[in-house]
Design an enzyme around this catalytic site. Sequence first.
Site, PDB file in Angstrom:
ATOM      1  N   HIS A   1       0.839  -1.206   0.000  1.00 35.55           N
ATOM      2  CA  HIS A   1       0.000   0.000   0.000  1.00 35.55           C
ATOM      3  C   HIS A   1       0.879   1.263   0.000  1.00 35.55           C
ATOM      4  O   HIS A   1       0.613   2.205  -0.727  1.00 35.55           O
ATOM      5  CB  HIS A   1      -0.889   0.057   1.257  1.00 35.55           C
ATOM      6  CG  HIS A   1      -1.931  -1.012   1.367  1.00 35.55           C
ATOM      7  ND1 HIS A   1      -2.048  -1.818   2.479  1.00 35.55           N
ATOM      8  CD2 HIS A   1      -2.925  -1.405   0.524  1.00 35.55           C
ATOM      9  CE1 HIS A   1      -3.062  -2.654   2.324  1.00 35.55           C
ATOM     10  NE2 HIS A   1      -3.612  -2.430   1.141  1.00 35.55           N
TER      11      HIS A   1
ATOM     12  N   LYS B   1     -17.539  -6.723   7.124  1.00 34.08           N
ATOM     13  CA  LYS B   1     -16.178  -7.218   7.349  1.00 34.08           C
ATOM     14  C   LYS B   1     -15.809  -7.261   8.816  1.00 34.08           C
ATOM     15  O   LYS B   1     -16.254  -6.427   9.603  1.00 34.08           O
ATOM     16  CB  LYS B   1     -15.177  -6.325   6.600  1.00 34.08           C
ATOM     17  CG  LYS B   1     -15.212  -6.548   5.109  1.00 34.08           C
ATOM     18  CD  LYS B   1     -14.047  -5.880   4.414  1.00 34.08           C
ATOM     19  CE  LYS B   1     -14.112  -6.084   2.904  1.00 34.08           C
ATOM     20  NZ  LYS B   1     -13.186  -5.242   2.186  1.00 34.08           N
TER      21      LYS B   1
ATOM     22  N   ARG C   1      -2.782  -6.367  -8.184  1.00 35.90           N
ATOM     23  CA  ARG C   1      -1.717  -7.362  -8.050  1.00 35.90           C
ATOM     24  C   ARG C   1      -1.970  -8.467  -9.074  1.00 35.90           C
ATOM     25  O   ARG C   1      -1.789  -8.281 -10.249  1.00 35.90           O
ATOM     26  CB  ARG C   1      -1.695  -7.927  -6.615  1.00 35.90           C
ATOM     27  CG  ARG C   1      -1.124  -6.979  -5.592  1.00 35.90           C
ATOM     28  CD  ARG C   1      -1.504  -7.379  -4.204  1.00 35.90           C
ATOM     29  NE  ARG C   1      -2.960  -7.303  -4.028  1.00 35.90           N
ATOM     30  CZ  ARG C   1      -3.599  -7.607  -2.909  1.00 35.90           C
ATOM     31  NH1 ARG C   1      -2.931  -8.041  -1.880  1.00 35.90           N
ATOM     32  NH2 ARG C   1      -4.903  -7.468  -2.844  1.00 35.90           N
TER      33      ARG C   1
ATOM     34  N   SER D   1      -2.655  -7.711   3.349  1.00 32.64           N
ATOM     35  CA  SER D   1      -2.913  -7.513   4.783  1.00 32.64           C
ATOM     36  C   SER D   1      -3.166  -8.869   5.452  1.00 32.64           C
ATOM     37  O   SER D   1      -2.674  -9.156   6.535  1.00 32.64           O
ATOM     38  CB  SER D   1      -4.124  -6.601   4.991  1.00 32.64           C
ATOM     39  OG  SER D   1      -3.873  -5.336   4.447  1.00 32.64           O
TER      40      SER D   1
HETATM   41  P1  ADP Z   1     -10.045  -3.729   0.147  1.00 29.94           P
HETATM   42  O1  ADP Z   1     -10.685  -4.493   1.268  1.00 29.94           O
HETATM   43  O2  ADP Z   1     -10.812  -2.492  -0.253  1.00 29.94           O
HETATM   44  O3  ADP Z   1      -9.628  -4.543  -1.031  1.00 29.94           O
HETATM   45  P2  ADP Z   1      -7.214  -3.535   0.883  1.00 29.94           P
HETATM   46  O4  ADP Z   1      -6.670  -2.754   2.040  1.00 29.94           O
HETATM   47  O5  ADP Z   1      -7.022  -4.999   0.892  1.00 29.94           O
HETATM   48  O6  ADP Z   1      -8.731  -3.098   0.827  1.00 29.94           O
HETATM   49  O7  ADP Z   1      -6.603  -2.961  -0.463  1.00 29.94           O
HETATM   50  C1  ADP Z   1      -6.798  -1.644  -0.908  1.00 29.94           C
HETATM   51  C2  ADP Z   1      -6.317  -1.518  -2.352  1.00 29.94           C
HETATM   52  O8  ADP Z   1      -4.909  -1.727  -2.392  1.00 29.94           O
HETATM   53  C3  ADP Z   1      -6.912  -2.555  -3.307  1.00 29.94           C
HETATM   54  O9  ADP Z   1      -7.083  -1.961  -4.570  1.00 29.94           O
HETATM   55  C4  ADP Z   1      -5.857  -3.638  -3.357  1.00 29.94           C
HETATM   56  O10 ADP Z   1      -5.906  -4.369  -4.570  1.00 29.94           O
HETATM   57  C5  ADP Z   1      -4.599  -2.795  -3.275  1.00 29.94           C
HETATM   58  N1  ADP Z   1      -3.457  -3.531  -2.722  1.00 29.94           N
HETATM   59  C6  ADP Z   1      -3.412  -4.330  -1.646  1.00 29.94           C
HETATM   60  N2  ADP Z   1      -2.171  -4.838  -1.442  1.00 29.94           N
HETATM   61  C7  ADP Z   1      -1.407  -4.333  -2.449  1.00 29.94           C
HETATM   62  C8  ADP Z   1      -0.026  -4.500  -2.828  1.00 29.94           C
HETATM   63  N3  ADP Z   1       0.788  -5.309  -2.164  1.00 29.94           N
HETATM   64  N4  ADP Z   1       0.420  -3.824  -3.905  1.00 29.94           N
HETATM   65  C9  ADP Z   1      -0.427  -3.039  -4.616  1.00 29.94           C
HETATM   66  N5  ADP Z   1      -1.733  -2.858  -4.333  1.00 29.94           N
HETATM   67  C10 ADP Z   1      -2.221  -3.493  -3.258  1.00 29.94           C
END
Ligand code: ADP
Length: 160
Positions: A16, A40, A89, A127
């Site tokens: 992120h 969630k 990803r 995460s």
């Molecule tokens: P959500 O529950 O909305 O998917 P996340 O916190 O898991 O929330 O992810 C937020 C955004 O960041 C999403 O678009 C996800 O695909 C992206 N994301 C998560 N991990 C990564 C990473 N390692 N590299 C790039 N983008 C990521």
Amino acid sequence: MNVVYPGSFDPITLGHVDIIERISKLYENVTVLVSVSSEKNYTFTAQERKELIEKALAHLKNIKVEVNEGLTTDYAKKNKIKGIVRGLRAVADYEYELTMANINKKLNPHVETLLIFASPEFYFVSSRGVKEVAKHGGKLEGLVSENVKKALLKKMKRKK
Ligand code: ADP
């Protein structure tokens, strides 16, 4: 242009952070939006997630972190934001992001979804993954920032 980067950030990972660092160079202001959904089950509260993000991004200037309980498109409308950034990803992300982008376009046709590809070194970071690593005592270096590492270890100890 001002953009918003919405997500659960439960907790924020270096994947992120990488996306935010990259978009902070492209856009004037970036709002990281911590989403709250009743569907969630979060490990960290919205306030904890917000504070972890703020600390992990202390080196960046044009960033604001806010908690949002409603729709991202409504937040965008209220705050005159024209772009929603999401990270991509694996192929598995694609289907979900496509659906979200289309729903959001229906809800607010004035907002564009902007997709940024994950950097190769963070392609596998999620995460959920870092929580699993923390739970089993694995190394968190290179996956999350130092403050998030501490918070994860504390949270996992309390859960045992
Ligand atoms: P959500 O529950 O909305 O998917 P996340 O916190 O898991 O929330 O992810 C937020 C955004 O960041 C999403 O678009 C996800 O695909 C992206 N994301 C998560 N991990 C990564 C990473 N390692 N590299 C790039 N983008 C990521």
